[in-house]
Each structure stands twice: as structure tokens, then as C-alpha cells.
Design a protein around this motif. Structure first.
Motif, PDB file in Angstrom:
ATOM      1  N   LYS A 161       0.832  -1.209   0.000  1.00  0.00           N
ATOM      2  CA  LYS A 161       0.000   0.000   0.000  1.00  0.00           C
ATOM      3  C   LYS A 161       0.863   1.254   0.000  1.00  0.00           C
ATOM      4  CE  LYS A 161      -3.535   2.358   2.768  1.00  0.00           C
ATOM      5  NZ  LYS A 161      -4.321   2.320   4.004  1.00  0.00           N
ATOM      6  N   PHE A 162       1.942   1.247   0.795  1.00  0.00           N
ATOM      7  CA  PHE A 162       2.815   2.415   0.914  1.00  0.00           C
ATOM      8  C   PHE A 162       3.442   2.785  -0.433  1.00  0.00           C
ATOM      9  CE2 PHE A 162       7.238   3.837   1.517  1.00  0.00           C
ATOM     10  CZ  PHE A 162       7.020   5.034   2.169  1.00  0.00           C
TER      11      PHE A 162
ATOM     12  N   THR B  44       0.828   3.783  -3.215  1.00  0.00           N
ATOM     13  CA  THR B  44       0.304   5.142  -3.058  1.00  0.00           C
ATOM     14  C   THR B  44       1.276   6.159  -3.648  1.00  0.00           C
ATOM     15  OG1 THR B  44      -0.774   4.444  -1.012  1.00  0.00           O
ATOM     16  CG2 THR B  44      -0.595   6.808  -1.378  1.00  0.00           C
ATOM     17  N   LYS B  45       2.570   5.989  -3.358  1.00  0.00           N
ATOM     18  CA  LYS B  45       3.584   6.903  -3.884  1.00  0.00           C
ATOM     19  C   LYS B  45       3.623   6.840  -5.411  1.00  0.00           C
ATOM     20  CE  LYS B  45       5.400   8.146   0.114  1.00  0.00           C
ATOM     21  NZ  LYS B  45       5.297   9.516   0.596  1.00  0.00           N
TER      22      LYS B  45
ATOM     23  N   LYS C 180       0.468   8.444  -7.075  1.00  0.00           N
ATOM     24  CA  LYS C 180       0.472   9.903  -6.949  1.00  0.00           C
ATOM     25  C   LYS C 180       1.335  10.539  -8.028  1.00  0.00           C
ATOM     26  CE  LYS C 180      -0.379  11.092  -2.129  1.00  0.00           C
ATOM     27  NZ  LYS C 180       0.272  11.367  -0.857  1.00  0.00           N
TER      28      LYS C 180
ATOM     29  N   ILE D 276      -7.099   3.845  -2.687  1.00  0.00           N
ATOM     30  CA  ILE D 276      -6.104   4.925  -2.572  1.00  0.00           C
ATOM     31  C   ILE D 276      -6.218   5.930  -3.724  1.00  0.00           C
ATOM     32  CG2 ILE D 276      -4.476   3.588  -1.202  1.00  0.00           C
ATOM     33  CD1 ILE D 276      -2.910   2.910  -3.607  1.00  0.00           C
TER      34      ILE D 276
ATOM     35  N   ALA E 278      -6.831   5.615  -7.299  1.00  0.00           N
ATOM     36  CA  ALA E 278      -6.240   5.460  -8.634  1.00  0.00           C
ATOM     37  C   ALA E 278      -7.165   6.063  -9.696  1.00  0.00           C
ATOM     38  CB  ALA E 278      -5.998   3.975  -8.927  1.00  0.00           C
TER      39      ALA E 278
ATOM     40  N   SER F 137       1.563   5.459   8.951  1.00  0.00           N
ATOM     41  CA  SER F 137       0.300   5.865   8.344  1.00  0.00           C
ATOM     42  C   SER F 137       0.061   7.373   8.458  1.00  0.00           C
ATOM     43  CB  SER F 137      -0.859   5.095   9.001  1.00  0.00           C
ATOM     44  OG  SER F 137      -2.105   5.553   8.544  1.00  0.00           O
TER      45      SER F 137
END
Length: 610
Positions: free
Chosen positions: A112-113, A116-117, A120, A153, A155, A477
Motif C-alpha cells: 500500500k505504501f 500510493t507513492k 500519486k 487509494i 487510482a 500511516s
């Protein structure tokens, strides 16, 4: 020639580096008679020993597939949240990413981390469901989980329309359809070439040279090497350039002495230089560092650098002032320690170093205990001797002046029988459970939100509670208001009250008091922690007292002394174990625990907890 820049991102131990090994092998990088190593990209000693990727590294392969000859620059990234700073920096160099997810474990916190980056930054993702040949693999469930994560997240519609491919990195095959077996990775190569767009910056090849530095390293012959993607123009050896910081201020001027491109696992000098879109390393600058812009002399505007998440954990690194200082290491002075820490902070943007008020100790802030442990382990291998305090979380102040603390997403996989004790222990540490359910094969998956400070020192207790079978994954988080006091270690320690070598007879008599950390014949000093007390309080003991010999023989006098093997702690375990009034003494040969104040007369008396 076609060009593609792609990053391989995943949670720790989902098979990134093993897959890169196979991509290198099948693209013809190695000669037929060339010796190859497993996990070739993990070149660092600690990476080999720990089996994890710590530093982001670049490689390059030539693929002659459906679209003709294409050079693919591949960046292997760390999978552990503590090294997330490496991932954040390098994503700006690529136009697409391969997200690797284990077909059995599924989506994890680090997935997930990094995802997300990547989303973005507008990267085009490819989902690779790896290890589909595992016994309990469930590719369909993992595919659905990943799609849900993409949607959760934020997309875009284009990113949600991601292609997926099934693979076994260890066996070296990939297929678009599990009903059609395959024996090579050609479908993955072709999918990367088809789905990842060529670098958009290739259109800037006629503009002045500009490059953002994202990785820094030293070479004994070439000096400082700065790696990044050329954003415009062409880098040619001998060309005059200057370096600009984020604000556009000039740092230094110089000339490019070498342009090195990644060709397989090696770097090759390019005499004609390299054009926009390619990832290269440039030698010739002595002051420019990470996030600086290298550019032609006429350029005055710097490139935007990717913002880096703030550190969440800090600890104090100071000079080793124990009675045994200076016997095993040769780098013991405060100035030498400071220079080494500042050098690390320059190359690793996720680490921050500040000097404390006294000036003889340094506050080192990072992402987690593992990241700080890796730094200290590197230093001890280089001959440093240091003392380290207990890690502390980095608090922030909210808009209303309230104290905020970092909260982490925690995912725990345990055998069903141990789920109760894990929930009980984490709840006592102010954790809040968000989800719980079976994960197959008799295991339960528990998801929680937990304060970072409550996880300091919990890993050892967690492994004990789950009989070594539990897996705990965590990733930062957000910040929330302070949750209140959390109980620390429940047991006290056994402290040596004498200087000298430990005696087997003394340790044998002390075994009833608790668990020993030292064996017979080891050097000890007043104030050194030699074991864990079985009770709540600290106890000063004498570990060097030998047996009184007499010339009288009696039955039972000469029993053989059999000692229980002492508990040996790794560096991370020692850092997590100590309390606020204790230190870890780290030397090239030893890891010792000690009290900050060695003399028992000056030590604060502990008060029995309520």
C-alpha cells in the motif's frame, strides 16, 4: 533504440530481487561461462546476510521482442518500510512500475505504501502476481484485493485499467493465462515494453542539459558519483556544468569527467555521452548531493525534487565512555562519529542528524529501528565504537498546540491459537483493531492501527508469544493526538557491581535470579547489564566471585558447574530491549548493555509500579 524505465516495487520478501535475477539471466546479460550469484542486485554485505534489499539499485537489460530491440532500465527497490526513503526518491526516474504481490500472502502494508507513492506520481502500473506455484496460492483473491487497494487509494480510471501477469520468479517463468503454461519471462518483458510509455522527456533532447540527482555514492577512482535520469539535453564528458539546490542557489561549478550508463550489473563509460530519458551516473562534482539539479551553465531554474516523508523514530548516538572503551575499535572520537553520521544523512535523505545541547552526542532520526540498526551495524564494521540510547518517537505539534504522535498500520499473520494473546498484548499498548479474518492454512490475519512507540521493543515479545511462527508487518500511516502512557518492560535487570572477568561459579549461583546475557570468562564492569531479573526491579550482583577453595574434601563440594547458554541479542534486539536509563555499547566485536549512570550510588532508585 526504444527505451523504457521501470521500477519493481513490492512488500518485503515477495520476490523482487529474485525476479530481477531471472530478468538479467534471460535477457543475455551474463555470458554462458560467467559465474552468477543468487540475488545479484543485493551487493551489500548486510543485504546478503539479512536477505533483504536495503539500497535502491539500477540495472539495464536489452530485450529483443515483438517491438524490436528495447533497452529496459530496471530499478530494484527495498521492500521494507524503514527504507521507504529510497523508494520515494527513485520513483521520479521511471515512467511505470511492476507491482509484485505474493500469490499467497496478498496485499501487505508496504504494498500500500509504495503503491500510493507510485500512483500519486502518475506512473502506469503492471500487477505481477508472483509465487503462483506455492501450495496455498490464491491468485484470484490477490487480484481482487489489489484492485480494491487501487480503488481505495484513489487510482485514476486509466491506472485502474492495469494489466496483470502471473509469474514464478524463482523458476523464471511468466504467463498471461494460468491455463497456458510457459517456461520463460518473455511475456513480462513484452508487457513492460507495451504498457510502460517511453520517457516523455526524450522530447527535450535539444534543450540544455538538466538532471536531478537521486542517488549518491563514492568510487575510489572517480570520486562522487551522482545518479539520476537526464531530464533534457545530453550529458557529454568534458562538458561544463553547475549544481543548483532546491531554491536555485548555485552550490558549485565543475566539469563532467565521466558519464557511466548501466549495462547489466556493470557501469560502462559512454564517450559520446547520453541523451534525455536515460538513467546515468555522472562523475566530476565534489559538493552536489541528493535532490540537487546538475545542469548546463545557462540553466538557472532547478528541477522539482520529490518531497520525503518525515522521520518517525530517533535515538541518541554518543561517544563510548565505558571502562572498556577503545579496546576493540579505532574510531572513537566525537568528531569522527559526527562526520560519519553527516555523511550518511547526505546520502540517505530519510535520515536526519542534529547535535544535542552538550555537543558530544548526536540525535539521529529515521524511519524505524531496522533502518537505524543497519546504520549502526555498518559503523561498527568500519571500526566505530558508540553508545546508543533507547529509540524515541518523533512527536509533532498540532494546530491547537496538542501533542501528535505517529500511528502505524500493522498487519499480523499468526496461527489461529495465538491470535488471542496478540490482540490482548497490542490492545494494552493502545492499538485499535480494524479488521480480522482467516488467511488460510490455519492462520489468522489481524489489521490494527498502533502508535509507533508501543511497537518499540515488542518484536521479541511477539515472537515469544507466537512460538516464533508469527509475522508482523508495519508501515507509517499518519499522526494522531497522543494516546497516553504505555507500560514499558515489565522485568528489571541484573547489573554487575564489579570490574573483571565473569566466573562460571558466580553465574551458576545467579541463574536462579533470571536469564543471563553473558557467559563465563567475559569482561564486565560496574554498571554493565549482565542479565534479566525474574522480578520487576533492578538488582546489583557480583558475577566475578569465584569459588572459595579449601583443603577439606566433602561429598557434594566438587559438583561440575553447568551453565545455561546465555541469551545472545542482535543489535536491533538490544536497541529495542533497553529502557530510558540504559544504553547499548556497540564495538566492532561486542554488543553490551549498560546503565547510563554506572555507579549504583548515583543511580535513581526505582519505585515499585502500582
Amino acid at each position: 533504440m526504444n527505451l523504457r524505465n521501470v521500477a519493481i516495487i513490492a512488500h518485503v520478501d515477495h520476490g523482487k530481487t529474485t525476479l530481477v535475477d531471472q530478468l538479467l539471466a534471460q535477457s543475455g546479460v551474463f555470458r554462458a561461462n560467467e559465474a552468477t550469484t543468487e540475488r545479484a542486485m543485493d551487493s551489500n554485505d548486510q543485504e546478503k546476510e539479512r536477505g533483504i534489499t536495503i539500497l535502491a539499485k539500477c540495472t539495464s537489460v536489452l530485450w529483443n521482442g515483438k517491438a524490436g530491440e528495447t533497452r529496459i532500465n530496471i530499478i530494484d527497490t527495498p521492500g521494507h518500510a524503514d527504507f521507504g526513503g529510497e523508494v520515494e526518491r527513485i520513483l521520479g526516474m521511471v515512467d511505470g512500475c511492476v507491482i509484485l504481490v505474493d500469490a499467497e500472502e496478498g496485499v501487505m502494508p508496504q504494498t500500500k505504501f509504495v503503491l500510493t507513492k507510485a500512483l500519486k506520481m502518475g506512473l502506469r502500473p503492471i500487477l505481477c502476481i508472483n509465487k503462483v506455484d506455492r501450495a496455498h496460492a490464491d491468485p484470484d483473491r490477490v487480484h481482487n484485493e489489489t484492485f480494491d487497494l487501487f480503488a481505495a487509494i484513489g487510482a485514476t480510471d486509466e491506472q485502474l485499467d492495469f494489466p496483470h501477469i502471473y509469474a514464478s520468479g524463482r523458476s523464471g517463468w511468466a504467463t498471461l493465462d494460468l491455463n497456458q503454461p510457459n517456461d520463460n519471462l518473455a511475456p513480462l518483458f513484452d508487457l513492460i515494453v507495451d504498457h510502460v510509455p517511453p520517457p516523455a522527456v526524450q522530447a527535450n533532447r535539444d534543450k540544455p542539459f538538466r538532471m536531478l540527482d537521486v542517488l549518491i555514492e563514492s568510487d575510489p577512482f572517480l570520486g562522487r558519483l551522482l545518479t539520476g535520469r537526464i531530464e533534457s539535453g545530453k550529458a557529454v564528458p568534458g562538458m561544463a556544468i553547475h549544481a543548483l539546490d532546491r531554491d536555485g542557489k548555485e552550490i558549485e561549478r565543475g566539469r563532467i569527467t565521466k558519464v557511466l550508463a548501466f549495462r547489466g550489473l556493470k557501469r560502462q563509460p559512454l564517450d559520446e555521452g547520453s541523451e534525455a530519458g536515460d538513467i546515468v551516473a555522472i562523475a566530476g562534482m565534489s559538493k552536489a548531493t541528493v535532490a540537487d539539479t546538475l545542469c548546463a551553465m545557462e540553466v538557472t531554474e532547478p528541477l522539482d525534487a520529490q518531497p520525503i516523508d518525515p522521520p518517525t523514530i530517533s535515538m541518541t548516538v554518543s561517544v563510548n565512555d565505558s571502562p572498556l572503551a577503545g579496546r576493540e575499535g579505532d574510531k572513537v572520537q566525537s568528531r569522527v562519529i559526527r562526520d560519519r553520521l553527516l555523511k550518511e544523512a547526505e546520502a540517505n535523505v530519510a535520515i536526519r542528524v542534529t547535535t544535542t545541547e552538550g555537543g558530544d552526542a548526536y540525535e539521529v532520526a529515521g524511519r524505524g529501528e531496522l533502518q537505524l540498526g543497519v546504520l549502526i551495524e555498518n559503523m561498527r564494521r568500519e571500526g566505530f565504537e558508540v553508545s546508543i540510547s533507547r529509540p524515541r518517537v518523533v512527536f509533532q505539534t498540532g494546530e491547537n498546540g496538542e501533542k501528535l504522535e505517529p500511528i502505524e498500520d500493522v498487519m499480523v499473520d499468526v496461527d489461529d491459537e495465538f491470535s488471542g494473546i496478540v490482540i490482548e498484548k497490542l490492545s494494552a499498548r493502545k492499538a485499535e483493531m480494524t479488521d480480522m479474518g482467516p488467511s488460510g492454512a490455519g492462520k489468522t490475519r489481524i489489521q490494527l492501527k498502533c502508535p509507533s512507540r508501543s511497537l518499540i521493543g515488542y518484536q521479541g515479545e511477539f515472537l515469544t508469544d507466537t512460538r516464533g511462527s508469527g509475522v508482523l508487518n508495519r508501515v507509517f500511516s499518519h499522526y494522531e493526538p497522543h494516546k497516553g502512557a504505555i507500560d514499558g518492560r515489565l522485568k528489571g535487570v541484573l547489573i554487575s557491581n564489579s570490574d573483571g572477568e565473569t566466573a562460571a561459579f558466580a553465574l551458576w549461583n545467579l541463574e536462579d535470579r533470571g536469564i543471563m546475557f553473558v557467559g563465563a570468562g567475559e569482561k564486565t564492569y560496574q554498571g554493565m547489564i549482565i542479565g534479566e531479573n525474574s522480578r520487576w526491579d533492578d538488582l546489583d550482583v557480583n558475577p566475578i566471585k569465584g569459588k572459595q577453595l579449601t583443603n577439606v574434601r566433602a561429598a557434594g563440594k566438587d559438583e561440575a558447574v553447568r551453565l545455561t547458554p546465555p541469551r545472545q541479542m542482535s543489535l536491533e534486539q538490544a536497541i529495542a530491549y533497553i529502557e530510558e536509563d540504559e544504553l547499548v555499547e556497540v564495538t566492532p566485536k561486542s554488543i553490551r548493555l549498560r546503565k547510563q549512570v554506572l555507579n549504583p550510588s548515583f543511580r535513581k532508585k526505582r519505585v515499585k509500579p502500582d
